[in-house]
Design an enzyme around this catalytic site. Structure first.
Site, PDB file in Angstrom:
ATOM      1  N   ARG A  42       7.190  15.940  -5.383  1.00  0.00           N
ATOM      2  CA  ARG A  42       5.451  15.184  -6.229  1.00  0.00           C
ATOM      3  C   ARG A  42       5.555  15.812  -7.303  1.00  0.00           C
ATOM      4  O   ARG A  42       4.549  16.444  -6.963  1.00  0.00           O
ATOM      5  CB  ARG A  42       5.327  16.359  -4.751  1.00  0.00           C
ATOM      6  CG  ARG A  42       5.291  15.614  -3.535  1.00  0.00           C
ATOM      7  CD  ARG A  42       4.873  14.497  -2.516  1.00  0.00           C
ATOM      8  NE  ARG A  42       3.835  13.798  -3.332  1.00  0.00           N
ATOM      9  CZ  ARG A  42       2.649  13.154  -2.353  1.00  0.00           C
ATOM     10  NH1 ARG A  42       3.530  14.106  -0.840  1.00  0.00           N
ATOM     11  NH2 ARG A  42       2.037  13.321  -2.320  1.00  0.00           N
ATOM     12  N   ASP A  91       4.987   5.192  -2.813  1.00  0.00           N
ATOM     13  CA  ASP A  91       4.456   6.856  -1.274  1.00  0.00           C
ATOM     14  C   ASP A  91       6.082   5.883  -0.554  1.00  0.00           C
ATOM     15  O   ASP A  91       6.490   4.866   0.037  1.00  0.00           O
ATOM     16  CB  ASP A  91       3.029   6.387  -1.047  1.00  0.00           C
ATOM     17  CG  ASP A  91       3.411   7.428  -0.033  1.00  0.00           C
ATOM     18  OD1 ASP A  91       2.622   8.248  -0.242  1.00  0.00           O
ATOM     19  OD2 ASP A  91       3.107   7.072   1.452  1.00  0.00           O
ATOM     20  N   TYR A 166       4.268   8.161  11.464  1.00  0.00           N
ATOM     21  CA  TYR A 166       3.300   7.049  10.501  1.00  0.00           C
ATOM     22  C   TYR A 166       2.377   6.289  11.246  1.00  0.00           C
ATOM     23  O   TYR A 166       1.987   5.829  11.526  1.00  0.00           O
ATOM     24  CB  TYR A 166       2.853   7.022   9.458  1.00  0.00           C
ATOM     25  CG  TYR A 166       2.705   8.184   8.136  1.00  0.00           C
ATOM     26  CD1 TYR A 166       1.898   8.730   8.328  1.00  0.00           C
ATOM     27  CD2 TYR A 166       3.893   8.867   7.612  1.00  0.00           C
ATOM     28  CE1 TYR A 166       1.339  10.275   7.428  1.00  0.00           C
ATOM     29  CE2 TYR A 166       3.512   9.918   7.040  1.00  0.00           C
ATOM     30  CZ  TYR A 166       2.458  10.557   6.367  1.00  0.00           C
ATOM     31  OH  TYR A 166       2.514  11.831   5.795  1.00  0.00           O
TER      32      TYR A 166
HETATM   33  O1  CP3 Z   1       7.091  12.897  -5.550  1.00  0.00           O
HETATM   34  C1  CP3 Z   1       6.614  12.390  -6.455  1.00  0.00           C
HETATM   35  O2  CP3 Z   1       6.148  12.517  -7.543  1.00  0.00           O
HETATM   36  C2  CP3 Z   1       6.884  10.977  -6.321  1.00  0.00           C
HETATM   37  C3  CP3 Z   1       5.559  10.190  -5.749  1.00  0.00           C
HETATM   38  C4  CP3 Z   1       5.366  10.731  -4.258  1.00  0.00           C
HETATM   39  C5  CP3 Z   1       4.203  10.192  -3.301  1.00  0.00           C
HETATM   40  N1  CP3 Z   1       4.714  10.602  -2.190  1.00  0.00           N
HETATM   41  C6  CP3 Z   1       3.063   9.795  -4.170  1.00  0.00           C
HETATM   42  C7  CP3 Z   1       1.749  10.490  -3.057  1.00  0.00           C
HETATM   43  C8  CP3 Z   1       6.078  10.912  -3.315  1.00  0.00           C
HETATM   44  C9  CP3 Z   1       7.651  11.203  -3.015  1.00  0.00           C
HETATM   45  C10 CP3 Z   1       6.417  11.011  -1.611  1.00  0.00           C
HETATM   46  C11 CP3 Z   1       6.636  10.888  -1.006  1.00  0.00           C
HETATM   47  C12 CP3 Z   1       5.787  11.206   0.321  1.00  0.00           C
HETATM   48  N2  CP3 Z   1       4.852  10.173   0.870  1.00  0.00           N
HETATM   49  C13 CP3 Z   1       6.080  12.026   1.385  1.00  0.00           C
HETATM   50  C14 CP3 Z   1       7.840  12.816   1.774  1.00  0.00           C
HETATM   51  C15 CP3 Z   1       7.454  14.373   0.866  1.00  0.00           C
HETATM   52  C16 CP3 Z   1       6.777  14.906   1.454  1.00  0.00           C
HETATM   53  O3  CP3 Z   1       6.417  15.291   1.141  1.00  0.00           O
HETATM   54  O4  CP3 Z   1       7.152  15.405   2.501  1.00  0.00           O
HETATM   55  C17 CP3 Z   1       5.163  12.184   2.700  1.00  0.00           C
HETATM   56  C18 CP3 Z   1       5.287  12.636   4.118  1.00  0.00           C
HETATM   57  C19 CP3 Z   1       4.666  11.168   2.620  1.00  0.00           C
HETATM   58  C20 CP3 Z   1       2.975  10.934   3.106  1.00  0.00           C
HETATM   59  C21 CP3 Z   1       1.657  11.807   2.402  1.00  0.00           C
HETATM   60  N3  CP3 Z   1       1.414  10.229   0.857  1.00  0.00           N
HETATM   61  C22 CP3 Z   1       0.945  12.160   2.281  1.00  0.00           C
HETATM   62  C23 CP3 Z   1       1.222  12.865   3.371  1.00  0.00           C
HETATM   63  C24 CP3 Z   1      -0.174  12.377   1.306  1.00  0.00           C
HETATM   64  C25 CP3 Z   1      -1.387  12.754   1.299  1.00  0.00           C
HETATM   65  C26 CP3 Z   1      -1.332  14.515   0.711  1.00  0.00           C
HETATM   66  C27 CP3 Z   1      -1.197  14.355  -0.745  1.00  0.00           C
HETATM   67  O5  CP3 Z   1      -0.626  15.019  -1.576  1.00  0.00           O
HETATM   68  O6  CP3 Z   1      -2.450  13.957  -0.876  1.00  0.00           O
HETATM   69  C28 CP3 Z   1       0.307  10.895   1.089  1.00  0.00           C
HETATM   70  C29 CP3 Z   1      -0.287  10.593  -0.572  1.00  0.00           C
HETATM   71  C30 CP3 Z   1      -0.128  10.406  -1.911  1.00  0.00           C
HETATM   72  N4  CP3 Z   1       1.449  10.301  -1.861  1.00  0.00           N
HETATM   73  C31 CP3 Z   1      -0.579  10.978  -3.188  1.00  0.00           C
HETATM   74  C32 CP3 Z   1       0.657  11.214  -4.280  1.00  0.00           C
HETATM   75  C33 CP3 Z   1       0.454  11.307  -5.186  1.00  0.00           C
HETATM   76  C34 CP3 Z   1      -1.659  11.784  -3.335  1.00  0.00           C
HETATM   77  C35 CP3 Z   1      -2.853  10.219  -3.330  1.00  0.00           C
HETATM   78  C36 CP3 Z   1      -4.353  10.149  -4.244  1.00  0.00           C
HETATM   79  O7  CP3 Z   1      -3.252  10.453  -5.395  1.00  0.00           O
HETATM   80  O8  CP3 Z   1      -5.284   9.297  -4.026  1.00  0.00           O
END
Ligand code: CP3
Length: 357
Positions: A42, A91, A166
């Protein structure tokens, strides 16, 4: 593991002189490195001001459909933090569109599914995943990153169990009770769902590697909610099939989970060249459990919300346990927390590079 042919472009391109060009890939293959490679799960996200600026005018889903913007966001942490690898900006839910599953990503909440899966009929309705049709902008973003990046690009996907959480829960969950109940009450439907998700993920990752991704990571973020018996019966065989389905690509495969101290041996047996360790186990104990693999981790991301001294002390302790043995990739045990100061991440990268035993 043989050298993947898909790395050819970076080796001939402008990246040749950068010491970060192959440190990460060498460590994945347990070859000696000049210093410990480091990147952050992330790393492209809310902790970076330049990412927040992009998010002012584009949602996550919009970013993944705009190749130039997606490539830009993928490269932001490489420039600012000096990390040794880039991870494709997307994502884990991104391929759902190709299955015909409607969802949204709600800021601060995460993915929310319109009609969660509740029966075998719902599974029968899932469409076969076609990467070119569903994620061609993302594949184009991979090509753009490869043309510019001084560091290797990691492609990724959610692992079938975590994706199923999910699809069945419909959104975030703490206990995954619907998912566990479905798994036990409807074993045939569970197997059918795993089959679809394994096939989808194999196609998705193969397309990412064909476009230029030089390594892949499977995020099984929620699998630590399972006990070892359920993992062994209902998840491990599918992970084995998934890893086998991408083995011929020749790129390093990372198998990541959270809360998996009790599952590490089973996870390693299921597959992966690099095994993720969170912070609930010492690096030394985790590495002993997974045996002859590379490991990635294992700093608690919460430490970065406190004074840098605590980050430095714990990082030194982790690096000392690795002891310079080939095959350690420094990372957090889970993703960067949104409140993290990007400057601390940058200092941490330097600290790891300067303190490798
Ligand atoms: O790692 C990186 O920088 C690449 C991008 C990336 C995102 N999601 C972008 C994202 C990666 C590798 C993920 C993987 C992901 N997504 C996982 C596995 C990693 C982990 O943390 O366990 C999971 C479980 C998700 C599901 C997910 N997507 C959640 C729980 C959330 C909300 C929490 C959050 O961080 O906001 C997201 C949204 C998300 N995925 C965002 C980003 C940049 C934020 C959304 C936004 O900016 O509106």
């Amino acid at each position: 593991m043989s050298e993947p042919t898909s790395t050819g472009r970076a080796e001939g391109g402008p990246a040749t002189a950068d010491p970060r060009a192959d440190r990460f890939l060498r460590a994945c293959r347990r070859e000696p490195v000049d210093t410990t490679p480091v990147w952050f799960m992330r790393q492209a996200g809310r902790s970076l001001p330049e990412f927040r600026a992009v998010r002012q005018h584009a949602s996550l889903i919009e970013i993944t459909r705009d190749p130039a913007l997606c490539a830009e966001v993928t490269l932001q942490p490489v420039r600012r933090l000096g990390v040794d690898a880039a991870i494709l900006f997307a994502d884990i839910t991104t391929p759902f569109t190709g299955l015909g599953v409607a969802f949204d990503i709600k800021p601060g909440v995460g993915p929310v599914i319109d009609s969660p899966i509740a029966s075998s009929d719902d599974i029968a309705r899932l469409r076969p995943f076609d990467p070119e049709e569903t994620v061609s902008p993302l594949l184009e973003a991979i090509r753009l990153v490869r043309a510019e990046s001084p560091v290797p690009l990691i492609g990724f996907a959610g692992a079938p169990f975590t994706l199923a959480c999910y699809l069945i829960e419909g959104g975030p969950s703490r206990e995954f009770l619907r998912t566990k109940t479905f798994m036990h009450a409807e074993p045939a439907a569970w197997a059918a769902l795993m089959e679809v998700l394994v096939e989808t993920t194999i196609r998705y990752l193969r397309a990412q590697v064909a476009a230029g991704a030089q390594a892949v990571q499977l995020f099984d973020s929620w699998v630590g909610g399972l006990g070892p018996r359920d993992y062994a019966h209902h998840v491990a065989p599918w992970m084995g099939r998934l890893f086998d389905g991408i083995a011929d690509l020749g790129v390093p495969r990372t198998h990541f989970g959270v809360g998996t101290a009790g599952l590490l041996r089973l996870q390693a047996a299921a597959g992966g060249d690099v095994i993720g360790l969170d912070w609930r186990i010492t690096l030394a104990d985790g590495w002993a459990l997974v045996g002859d693999r590379a490991v990635q981790g294992n700093l608690d991301p919460a430490l970065l919300l406190g004074p840098f001294g605590a980050v430095a002390d714990t990082t030194r302790w982790i690096l000392d346990q690795a002891g310079g043995r080939p095959g350690h990739i420094f990372n957090l045990g889970h993703g960067v927390l949104p409140e993290t100061d990007a400057e601390d991440l940058r200092r941490l990268v330097d600290f790891v590079h300067d303190h490798t035993p």
